[in-house]
Each structure stands twice: as C-alpha cells, then as structure tokens.
Design a protein around this motif. Structure first.
Motif, PDB file in Angstrom:
ATOM      1  N   ARG A   1       0.818  -1.211   0.000  1.00  0.00           N
ATOM      2  CA  ARG A   1       0.000   0.000   0.000  1.00  0.00           C
ATOM      3  C   ARG A   1       0.855   1.264   0.000  1.00  0.00           C
ATOM      4  NH1 ARG A   1      -2.928  -3.137   3.825  1.00  0.00           N
ATOM      5  NH2 ARG A   1      -2.012  -1.943   5.555  1.00  0.00           N
ATOM      6  N   GLU A   2       2.036   1.204   0.628  1.00  0.00           N
ATOM      7  CA  GLU A   2       2.883   2.402   0.718  1.00  0.00           C
ATOM      8  C   GLU A   2       3.772   2.599  -0.492  1.00  0.00           C
ATOM      9  OE1 GLU A   2       5.085   2.131   4.330  1.00  0.00           O
ATOM     10  OE2 GLU A   2       3.302   2.084   5.624  1.00  0.00           O
ATOM     11  N   THR A   3       3.806   1.644  -1.414  1.00  0.00           N
ATOM     12  CA  THR A   3       4.745   1.753  -2.546  1.00  0.00           C
ATOM     13  C   THR A   3       4.075   1.716  -3.906  1.00  0.00           C
ATOM     14  OG1 THR A   3       5.098  -0.645  -2.417  1.00  0.00           O
ATOM     15  CG2 THR A   3       6.679   0.773  -1.264  1.00  0.00           C
ATOM     16  N   GLY A   4       2.754   1.776  -3.966  1.00  0.00           N
ATOM     17  CA  GLY A   4       2.098   1.773  -5.271  1.00  0.00           C
ATOM     18  C   GLY A   4       0.675   1.282  -5.176  1.00  0.00           C
ATOM     19  N   SER A   5       0.133   0.833  -6.307  1.00  0.00           N
ATOM     20  CA  SER A   5      -1.239   0.340  -6.335  1.00  0.00           C
ATOM     21  C   SER A   5      -1.348  -0.877  -5.421  1.00  0.00           C
ATOM     22  CB  SER A   5      -1.645  -0.028  -7.762  1.00  0.00           C
ATOM     23  OG  SER A   5      -0.761  -0.993  -8.300  1.00  0.00           O
ATOM     24  N   ALA A   6      -2.514  -1.027  -4.804  1.00  0.00           N
ATOM     25  CA  ALA A   6      -2.654  -2.037  -3.749  1.00  0.00           C
ATOM     26  C   ALA A   6      -4.036  -2.665  -3.788  1.00  0.00           C
ATOM     27  CB  ALA A   6      -2.381  -1.415  -2.380  1.00  0.00           C
ATOM     28  N   ARG A   7      -4.336  -3.327  -4.870  1.00  0.00           N
ATOM     29  CA  ARG A   7      -5.596  -4.053  -4.972  1.00  0.00           C
ATOM     30  C   ARG A   7      -5.370  -5.528  -4.672  1.00  0.00           C
ATOM     31  NH1 ARG A   7      -5.709  -0.790  -9.836  1.00  0.00           N
ATOM     32  NH2 ARG A   7      -7.164   0.953  -9.591  1.00  0.00           N
ATOM     33  N   THR A   8      -6.412  -6.221  -4.297  1.00  0.00           N
ATOM     34  CA  THR A   8      -6.325  -7.660  -4.054  1.00  0.00           C
ATOM     35  C   THR A   8      -6.244  -8.408  -5.380  1.00  0.00           C
ATOM     36  OG1 THR A   8      -7.524  -7.519  -1.964  1.00  0.00           O
ATOM     37  CG2 THR A   8      -7.490  -9.658  -3.056  1.00  0.00           C
ATOM     38  N   ILE A   9      -5.263  -9.290  -5.500  1.00  0.00           N
ATOM     39  CA  ILE A   9      -5.121 -10.112  -6.701  1.00  0.00           C
ATOM     40  C   ILE A   9      -6.033 -11.332  -6.572  1.00  0.00           C
ATOM     41  CG2 ILE A   9      -3.532 -11.375  -8.188  1.00  0.00           C
ATOM     42  CD1 ILE A   9      -1.233  -9.883  -6.813  1.00  0.00           C
ATOM     43  N   HIS A  10      -6.769 -11.622  -7.639  1.00  0.00           N
ATOM     44  CA  HIS A  10      -7.540 -12.854  -7.709  1.00  0.00           C
ATOM     45  C   HIS A  10      -7.052 -13.657  -8.916  1.00  0.00           C
ATOM     46  CE1 HIS A  10     -10.320 -10.114  -5.519  1.00  0.00           C
ATOM     47  NE2 HIS A  10     -10.550 -11.207  -4.797  1.00  0.00           N
ATOM     48  N   MET A  11      -6.954 -14.963  -8.750  1.00  0.00           N
ATOM     49  CA  MET A  11      -6.580 -15.809  -9.874  1.00  0.00           C
ATOM     50  C   MET A  11      -7.382 -17.102  -9.855  1.00  0.00           C
ATOM     51  SD  MET A  11      -3.067 -17.747 -11.056  1.00  0.00           S
ATOM     52  CE  MET A  11      -3.646 -19.329 -10.434  1.00  0.00           C
ATOM     53  N   LEU A  12      -7.890 -17.492 -11.034  1.00  0.00           N
ATOM     54  CA  LEU A  12      -8.529 -18.764 -11.238  1.00  0.00           C
ATOM     55  C   LEU A  12      -7.716 -19.552 -12.246  1.00  0.00           C
ATOM     56  CD1 LEU A  12     -10.942 -20.777 -11.022  1.00  0.00           C
ATOM     57  CD2 LEU A  12     -12.020 -19.491 -12.898  1.00  0.00           C
ATOM     58  N   GLY A  13      -7.312 -20.747 -11.883  1.00  0.00           N
ATOM     59  CA  GLY A  13      -6.547 -21.591 -12.783  1.00  0.00           C
ATOM     60  C   GLY A  13      -7.285 -22.890 -13.067  1.00  0.00           C
ATOM     61  N   LEU A  14      -7.324 -23.281 -14.340  1.00  0.00           N
ATOM     62  CA  LEU A  14      -7.977 -24.518 -14.774  1.00  0.00           C
ATOM     63  C   LEU A  14      -6.985 -25.278 -15.655  1.00  0.00           C
ATOM     64  CD1 LEU A  14     -11.411 -22.958 -15.834  1.00  0.00           C
ATOM     65  CD2 LEU A  14     -10.917 -24.126 -13.678  1.00  0.00           C
ATOM     66  N   GLU A  15      -6.870 -26.576 -15.441  1.00  0.00           N
ATOM     67  CA  GLU A  15      -5.850 -27.329 -16.170  1.00  0.00           C
ATOM     68  C   GLU A  15      -6.318 -28.739 -16.491  1.00  0.00           C
ATOM     69  OE1 GLU A  15      -1.488 -29.108 -15.077  1.00  0.00           O
ATOM     70  OE2 GLU A  15      -1.743 -26.936 -14.863  1.00  0.00           O
ATOM     71  N   SER A  16      -5.975 -29.187 -17.690  1.00  0.00           N
ATOM     72  CA  SER A  16      -6.175 -30.561 -18.109  1.00  0.00           C
ATOM     73  C   SER A  16      -4.834 -31.098 -18.590  1.00  0.00           C
ATOM     74  CB  SER A  16      -7.222 -30.631 -19.236  1.00  0.00           C
ATOM     75  OG  SER A  16      -7.314 -31.941 -19.759  1.00  0.00           O
ATOM     76  N   ASN A  17      -4.408 -32.231 -18.039  1.00  0.00           N
ATOM     77  CA  ASN A  17      -3.088 -32.772 -18.344  1.00  0.00           C
ATOM     78  C   ASN A  17      -3.193 -34.262 -18.638  1.00  0.00           C
ATOM     79  OD1 ASN A  17      -0.354 -33.289 -18.570  1.00  0.00           O
ATOM     80  ND2 ASN A  17       0.194 -32.094 -16.772  1.00  0.00           N
ATOM     81  N   PHE A  18      -2.852 -34.631 -19.884  1.00  0.00           N
ATOM     82  CA  PHE A  18      -2.882 -36.026 -20.316  1.00  0.00           C
ATOM     83  C   PHE A  18      -1.447 -36.473 -20.529  1.00  0.00           C
ATOM     84  CE2 PHE A  18      -2.776 -39.232 -23.643  1.00  0.00           C
ATOM     85  CZ  PHE A  18      -3.746 -40.122 -23.238  1.00  0.00           C
TER      86      PHE A  18
END
Length: 450
Positions: free
Chosen positions: A431-448
């Motif tokens: 927060r003191e060094t730049g933009s400070a939003r919460t990161i959200h990530m959704l990962g989906l994977e298929s591995n054969f």
C-alpha cells in the motif's frame, strides 16, 4: 503431479500374470522412468500403453515413447496488485511434449521436442508463454557401471527445486545444455554438473544456450540427507542500482524424511562470492513439518512451513558494496503456490495447508500464507528475480496474505483435471509503494500423460 497405472491393473484370475507388475510413477523430466521390466511381453499387456512404453528392437535394444498434452487457463484480476501492464488478464497455454527414449545396451539417447503456444496473453505473449516448436531435451548417455555420463540438453530437478528446477508450471519448462555425471557411492548418488541454461525464444527451432549464465557443482543425495555445492556465474547480472558480473557459490544441506504419519523437510543454504565490485553474503532457511491422519475421514494431511530468505541491508549501494540478497538462481516455476506474485528473495513466508482425499481419485487442499520483507532496505522480487517493488521510503515489512484452494481429479491413469482459486490481499508495504488491490486468480488445467 504424478500418475500411476496401479488402479488399472487387471483383477481377474485369467488376466493376471504370474508375477505382479506396477508401472513406475510418471515424472516431470520423463528420462528417469524405468520401463525395462516390460521386456516381458505378458507384462506389456497390463495396460493399453504397454506397447508404447517398451518397443523391442533386437538384442539388448528397445525404445520407450510417451507424450504430455497440457491445456492450462489462467485468469487474473488486478495482477501485481493492479500495477501490471495488463492487470486483468485471461489466457490459455497449450503445449505438447512427446518423447522417445532409445536404449542400446549400455548406451542411451533421449529426445523430447516441445510444441507450445498461447492465446489471449496481454499485452503480448513472451517466450515462456510459447516458443513454437523446439527441442526441450536431447542427450546421449553412457552407463559405465557406477558412473553414468550424460551430455546434451536436459531438464534438471535437484531436491525440492529451491535452486535448480524444471519451471514446470509455466508453459515452457527450463532446460540446460552441458554435461552431467551421476556417481553411485554405496547408498549415495553424487551428481556432478557443468551446464548453461537454455533461453526460450519466440519462433521455431531457435532456443539457444545462454551466453551469460553458467551453473556447475556437485549434489549428493544420501538417504534422508542431501549435501551440495553449486557455483553460478552471470555476466549480465542486475541487483538494485548496479550491473555487473556475479559469481556466487552456494553451500546447502537438506534433511528430509517421514516416520509413521509425520513428514519433514528442512533445508539451509549459505551463499558467498562477488558481484560488481563487492562481496556477496546471503542465506536461506526453509522448514516444513507435516502430519497425516490416514485413518480419519477424508485422510487429512496438515503441513506447516516457514521460509526465511535474506535481502540486502543497504538501501544505498554507493555506500555499501556488499550484496545480501539471496539468489534462488533457477527455482521451481510456481514457488509458493499456484499464485506466486513474489519469489524467494528478501522474503519471510509462513505457510499452512490442509490436504483432503475426497474420493479415491479426487483430492483437495486449502492453504493460507503470509509474507514479510526480510530487510526494510530491499524490495520484493518475482520468481525469476526481477525487482517488482522497490523499497522506496517504506519501513513496513508486511507484504500481504494469501489464501488458495485446489481441487484435482485423477480421471484416469493418464488424465488429470485440476482447478485452483487464489486471492492475495496486499499489506502495508504494498500500500505504501504503489497500487494495492487484491489479486484474484482462477486456474484450470487438463493434463494427459503416458
């Protein structure tokens, strides 16, 4: 991830051979899988992949083949806390990794090309997102009894990949060009290395050996204990406000094992050397302790970790030439989890996770993490070691907290489908060094893989 064919072994008396057989666990590097037991044609009939894993070519000559087909989708909101060039980004990675492993008596040749591309990466895909068609691994090997000599291009995975890993999570894994010798000394195996990393490039058949970086050393794996020395040189290193040649030596020890339902992994590394016109003195200590409850409902497994990674203690490199930032060199691709905006440099990390077996083929985990800067005079870095937030005038140490959930379904011996959901809430330093939003990530994977 690992796959096993045990679930697909025949159960009828008519189909079962005289001697039971189970396929080896599939590995990421693939070359350390041993399919020689399938010389017995009856054992090859256990599973439809048997004829591909052992193809007899004549006296003491055989070929093993396989492939990995992976599709991975990642979706970010406010990546890098909103300061990335494309903070809201969603893209798909595609890669195919076929391989052929030829055995001719005591000689061996292993070849694994890669075809990789991406869709939707903003603002533009980089080489690690997709490098077209190229050679990922290709080496010749000679078995000289207690010594195995290997030369060519290969992926490396040492210990828990704190310093040398395959970068398996991103789309293009990391390989090295050079020489390796594995020496068997009783119950120990000592790996001697002299290699250079391969630089991925966009376009076909143009990945090249790095002209700037080199890695050498010895890694001894004993029962429950690893001891190692790794040397590293980078003629184009950049730390803080300085550029120059970096020569770094790492001395490390790792104690790991399990007993009854407990498991543990403790690793410490000290680094020394020279960077530009000054000395290097850096270190890291990682601890892990876990307890499984196999007889409880859902067979929970609780794991606790604490990692401390040193940072530089002088904000003005013109006044103090000593470098205290630890260099993880070539760490695993997703170091602290599926969402890893910070890497193992100038960081203190506390981690707890709970793994659950929801069904015989379905597993889940829930993890919580917190991050602090080790040194107030140093910033935070991403996994490759690029500075992403300078220390500035902030005296805050708290970087943020993160939660992550994963779900994996082993649909068959070859196919795994998984999903992860992560959120990283910024702390006072962000927060003191730049933009400070919460990161959200959704990962989906298929591995054969087979």
């Amino acid at each position: 991830m690992s796959l096993s064919f045990a679930a697909l072994l025949p159960t009828t008396a008519q189909a079962a051979p005289k001697e039971a057989w189970e396929a080896p666990t599939l590995s990421i590097t693939r070359y350390d899988e041993d399919w020689s037991d399938l010389e017995d044609a009856e054992k090859r009939d256990h599973h439809w992949t048997g004829p591909f894993k052992y193809i007899p070519l004549g006296d003491d000559a055989w070929l093993s083949t396989g492939i990995e087909l992976r599709v991975r989708n990642e979706n970010y909101d406010d990546n890098l806390w909103g300061s990335a060039e494309a903070p809201d980004d969603g893209y798909v990675w595609f890669r195919a990794l076929p391989y052929a492993d030829l055995h001719l008596g005591k000689l061996r040749a292993f070849v694994q090309p890669i075809a990789s591309t991406s869709a939707g990466v903003a603002p533009a895909p980089g080489p690690v997102d997709g490098s077209g068609i190229d050679l990922l691994q290709g080496f010749a090997e000679a078995d000289l009894g207690p010594v195995t000599l290997r030369g060519g291009r290969q992926m490396l995975s040492l210990g828990t990949e704190r310093l040398v890993g395959t970068r398996y999570g991103p789309n293009v894994p990391l390989a090295f060009d050079g020489l390796r010798a594995d020496v068997a000394l009783g119950a120990a195996t000592v790996s001697l290395l002299a290699v250079r990393p391969v630089q991925a490039r966009k376009g076909d058949l143009n990945d090249r050996t790095s002209p700037d970086e080199a890695l050498w050393g010895a890694y001894a794996a004993l029962p429950a204990l690893d001891l190692y020395y790794l040397g590293y040189r980078n003629d184009a290193a950049h730390w803080g406000t300085r550029d120059g040649t970096e020569t770094r030596h790492s001395l490390g020890a790792r104690w790991h094992g399990s007993r009854e339902d407990w498991h543990w992994n403790v690793e410490g590394v000290y680094q020394f050397g020279r960077f530009a016109n000054g000395p290097i003195s850096a270190w890291t200590l990682g601890t892990e302790l876990g307890r499984a409850f196999p007889d409880a409902p859902l067979a929970p497994d609780l794991t606790l970790r604490v990692n401390v990674v040193s940072g530089d203690k002088s904000g003005d490199t013109r006044q103090d030439s000593r470098l205290g930032t630890f260099n993880a060199m070539f760490p695993k691709g997703k170091y602290f989890g599926e969402l890893s905006p910070v890497g193992p440099y100038n960081i203190v990390n506390a981690y707890s996770s709970l793994g659950l077996q929801l069904a015989p083929t379905v597993s889940a985990s829930l993890a919580a993490m917190a991050y602090w800067r080790y040194s107030r005079e140093d910033g935070i870095y991403d996994i490759p070691g690029n500075l992403i937030r300078d220390a500035g005038d902030s005296r805050a140490k708290f970087v943020g907290k993160e939660v992550e959930m994963t779900l994996a379904w082993q649909a068959s011996a070859e196919l795994e489908i998984s999903a992860s959901l992560s959120a990283f809430a910024p702390g006072a330093f962000i927060r003191e060094t730049g933009s400070a939003r919460t990161i959200h990530m959704l990962g989906l994977e298929s591995n054969f893989r087979f």
